[in-house]
Structure formats: structure tokens, C-alpha cells
Design an enzyme around this catalytic site. Structure first.
Site, PDB file in Angstrom:
ATOM      1  N   CYS A   1       0.819  -1.213   0.000  1.00  0.00           N
ATOM      2  CA  CYS A   1       0.000   0.000   0.000  1.00  0.00           C
ATOM      3  C   CYS A   1       0.852   1.263   0.000  1.00  0.00           C
ATOM      4  CB  CYS A   1      -0.915   0.011   1.219  1.00  0.00           C
ATOM      5  SG  CYS A   1      -2.059  -1.381   1.313  1.00  0.00           S
TER       6      CYS A   1
ATOM      7  N   ARG B   1     -29.457  10.348  10.894  1.00  0.00           N
ATOM      8  CA  ARG B   1     -30.768  10.964  11.160  1.00  0.00           C
ATOM      9  C   ARG B   1     -31.575  11.087   9.878  1.00  0.00           C
ATOM     10  NH1 ARG B   1     -30.087  16.411  14.543  1.00  0.00           N
ATOM     11  NH2 ARG B   1     -32.364  16.334  14.361  1.00  0.00           N
TER      12      ARG B   1
END
Length: 467
Positions: A47, A457
Site C-alpha cells: 500500500c 438521522r
């Protein structure tokens, strides 16, 4: 199940983690460990190659967690530049070739670990093997790229084309841009980062273009143009990339088309493979139907806890965990790998990109009905200096409200917020339950309502409105 002679094929994360863990449990007098690695390096961070290429970190030594010599000092017979060419499952042996001398011999085993990794996708197009075309899967690949860049005229200017706009593609685009290249990224999908939904990928495209990187989407590369020697000449070098109706000049071409499981040995030996070609294992990482063969890392398929199916996800985090599980079981202990939720983060320049769980297309393929919620927020309280924008997209199951996936694109402080969603996915939380999470708050770190909770929400409201 303790074994006496353990053979490991592959010397990176999964293979050497397995070897190290098994050695902790069993000494050399109880367990002989022989590991074969065809490259020069072991236990390294692939990586980190884009950051080495971009000059952000040193390499290759800085990217190596443990050298072959260190493994050998711990009682592991590690043989680099040695490639396993054949598996004899019934005879419990492997054939290995010394790549320096060309000699081959058989090695017997009581237990076998396959950690053969993955191979970069190389499309069968004209010029793909020309000089100046690079993959970035191993440290040897990274070394070849760095050496190739060093041979270019330092006066410049230089042009590079990156084929594919996944994680490796966008990271390598940044690396080459940092080196002063004019960079073009060519992607056949409608937007970069197919690991995101297209609406979120569009945000990545906008940011890349703002950094001076040309992004060409909806276009497939058809050939590579080479020098006067032609594509088969010994000195032929890439000079351009042909895609669609255009020709893009390039002295360097980087392949960022993703990877496939490297399971050619396993396939030839008749071991079970999944839909993506990865090895199939049980939770103990044993290859299905074979009590003395284990497999881990990029060559296996992992269980997706959200979709309820196996998938191929090539990540070092998984590979190291697989190795720990395998080493424990080989050494006579017991451990299992429960599965993943598909968490990944990346960056291109100062843009952070994160996802976990399912994309819209993946949720549809899994037969799930869902709602989505997308919110714009900031990394800190809006009035606090340094607050940066971010976009959060959330998927929730329509009837139950169970969280299905989260994607985040933003600036500093955005990407690691995805870890909250990864925990919620693992716990099978609903978006309504997430709204009550007691997350840390102070103006330098977050608005009063963290962006992930704002998205939860909104998703909970969408679930309630559609009930």
C-alpha cells in the site's frame, strides 16, 4: 491441528504472519517451517508503493516490516527468489524452482499455506508489455517503476497515463503529479472510483480535475503506441495510449485496473474456487474439503457480513488477520476469521475517500430494498478554524432500517470517520440506533452533530417516511 512440516507459498502479509504466529506457538523442534517467495522482499507494505513513487516516503526499506534475514533468525526457512510451480495435493508436496539457478525440486509437507496474493489486471492489448508500462503490486514492481522514472530526462516535461481510476489508479495519479508529470487518468466507467456510487465518484473527479489531473471517463484503452522497434522489439518503449478517438502521449503508463486472485496453482490442483476465482475457505481459513491446507490474503474470497456472500477484497488488513488465524490453527491453537464489511480508505492529494458496506448496485444485487441519504457537513464546528467540507452518503434497508453502507468524500478529517460506520455494520445496527451513539465532541474535532450521525438521522427519517 498441529503439523510437523509446514510449507508456505508466498512471503508477504498472510504467509509470513502465519509463519510468525505458528513459530510463536511451536519451536523448531516441533514444527519445521519452509516459506517460498518468488520476489526479493518479504513482509512489506504494498500500500505504500504510491507514496514511495511520489517521494512522500522512502523505500523500499521503510516499507518492509520484517526482512528475510529477520525471519530466518526466528527459525523460518525462508527462500526468496524461489517460485512454486506445482502443487501435488495427494502426494503432499510442492515443486519449487530457484529463479536464479533454474533448478527445481519437490518439497514434502504435512501442512500447506497458500498465500499467493493477487496479480494486476493486464488487458490483452497491443503494446501492453512495452518498456515504460508498470504494474504496482509488489515491491519489485515499485523498484522497477522508480528505476524507470530515474532514467527519464530530468529536464522534462514528462507525461504519464494511468489506466484505471480505482484506489491504485488515483493514488498513482497523485504520485506522478507530485513528481511534476502531466497526468491523464483513463477510466471506462462513468466516474472514477468504481468502489463508490457514481454520484460520490463525481466528487472525486471534480477534485482531481481541480488538482490539474486530466480525468477521461467512459472510455476504454484499445492499444498502446510504442517506439520504432514495434511492440515486440527489445528496446520498444511506450509513447502514447490510444483510447476512444484520442491518442494520449505518455512516457510512463501505470496499470491501475485492479487485481485478480493469483490462484493458478490452486486451480491446476483442483482446489475449490469462488465466483471471482479466489480460494474458498472455512472460518478457520482451511481450504474447503482439505484439512491440512490453509489459504489467506489476496488469493482468497472472504465472507461479506452485510451481503451474506463471499467476495474478493484485496487488502493488507485482511491478509494479516488471515495469517494470524492460520498460524494459530497450524500451531495447535484455535482461531477463526468472521468476515468483513468492506471498509477501505484512500486519498488523492488532500481529498480523502472512504467507504464501508454496500454500494447501491451491490445492495440491489443482494436483493435488498433500501433508502439513501446524502448530507453535506464539515470536519469541525463551522466557526472553528480549519473546518473542511465533507459529503456523507448512507444506505439503509427500507423495512428494518439496518445500516447497509456508508461513503465519505471530503478533506482532512473525513476518511477515518468511516470506522464508526464499520463498527455499526458489524453490530448490525439500525440507522435509528446510530443517531444515539455517544461520539466525542469538541469544536476542533467535530460539529455538535457528527456528519455520520447527521446522515444517520436523515436515513432514519427516510426509513420512517417509507414505512
Amino acid at each position: 491441528m498441529a503439523v510437523r512440516r509446514l510449507v508456505i507459498v508466498g512471503g508477504d502479509a498472510a504467509g509470513m504472519s502465519a509463519a510468525s504466529q505458528a513459530r510463536r506457538l511451536k519451536g523448531p523442534d516441533e514444527l519445521e517451517i519452509t516459506a517460498f517467495e518468488r520476489g526479493h522482499f518479504t513482509s512489506y507494505s504494498a500500500c505504500g508503493i504510491p507514496y514511495w513513487a511520489g517521494g512522500v516516503v522512502d523505500g523500499p526499506d521503510a516499507l518492509i516490516a520484517r526482512t528475510p534475514e529477520e525471519h530466518r533468525r526466528r527459525g523460518i526457512d525462508l527462500r526468496t527468489r524461489t517460485e512454486v510451480t506445482e502443487l501435488d495435493v495427494a502426494g503432499q508436496r510442492v515443486r519449487a524452482r530457484d529463479l536464479e539457478s533454474g533448478t527445481e525440486r519437490w518439497h514434502g509437507f504435512d501442512g500447506l499455506v497458500l498465500a499467493t496474493g493477487a496479480r494486476p489486471v493486464r488487458p490483452p492489448i497491443e503494446g501492453i508489455d512495452a518498456r515504460g508500462v508498470y504494474g504496482v503490486q509488489t515491491l519489485d514492481d515499485g523498484r522497477a517503476l522508480i528505476d524507470g522514472l530515474a532514467k527519464l530526462d530530468p529536464a522534462g516535461p514528462h507525461r504519464a497515463v494511468v489506466i484505471g481510476a480505482g484506489y491504485i489508479g488515483v493514488e498513482m495519479a497523485e504520485a506522478l503529479s507530485l513528481r511534476g508529470f502531466e497526468v491523464t487518468v483513463i477510466e471506462r466507467a462513468a466516474q472514477p472510483m468504481a468502489t463508490l456510487d457514481p454520484d460520490m465518484g463525481a466528487l472525486v473527479r471534480e477534485a482531481m480535475c481541480g488538482m490539474g489531473i486530466e480525468v477521461v471517463t467512459g472510455t476504454e484503452v484499445t492499444s498502446l503506441v510504442t517506439g520504432p522497434d514495434g511492440p515486440d522489439g527489445p528496446e520498444s518503449a511506450v509513447t502514447a495510449v490510444v483510447a476512444g478517438e484520442r491518442e494520449f502521449p505518455a512516457e510512463v503508463v501505470v496499470l491501475g485496473l485492479g487485481v485478480r486472485p493469483e490462484t493458478s496453482l490452486a486451480r491446476a490442483a483442483g482446489l475449490p474456487l469462488g465466483d471471482s476465482g479466489g480460494l474458498l475457505t472455512d472460518p478457520a481459513m482451511r481450504v474447503r474439503g482439505h484439512g491440512n491446507i490453509w489459504a489467506g490474503g489476496d488469493c482468497v474470497e472472504v465472507w461479506d457480513l452485510v451481503a451474506g456472500r463471499t467476495r474478493h477484497i484485496a487488502l493488507g488488513t485482511h491478509a494479516n488477520k488471515h495469517g494470524q488465524v492460520i498460524g494459530s490453527n497450524v500451531g495447535g491453537g484455535y482461531a477463526t476469521f468472521p468476515g468483513v464489511v468492506g471498509t477501505a480508505v484512500s486519498k488523492v492529494c488532500d481529498l480523502e475517500i472512504a467507504r464501508t458496506g454496500l454500494l447501491e448496485a451491490q445492495a440491489t444485487a443482494a436483493g435488498l430494498q433500501f433508502v439513501t441519504a446524502t448530507v453535506e457537513s464539515t470536519s469541525r464546528a463551522g466557526y472553528y478554524p480549519g473546518a473542511r467540507p465533507m459529503t456523507v452518503k448512507m444506505l439503509a434497508e427500507r423495512r428494518t432500517g439496518r445500516l447497509l453502507g456508508v461513503q465519505i468524500v471530503g478533506r482532512e478529517g473525513a476518511a477515518k470517520r468511516v470506522d464508526v460506520a464499520a463498527v455499526a455494520l458489524t453490530a448490525r445496527m439500525t440507522v435509528d440506533q446510530m443517531t444515539a451513539l455517544d461520539l466525542g465532541y469538541a469544536p476542533p474535532f467535530s460539529p455538535v452533530w457528527d456528519p455520520v450521525l447527521v446522515a444517520a438521522r436523515k436515513a432514519a427519517a427516510a426509513v420512517a417516511g417509507g414505512a
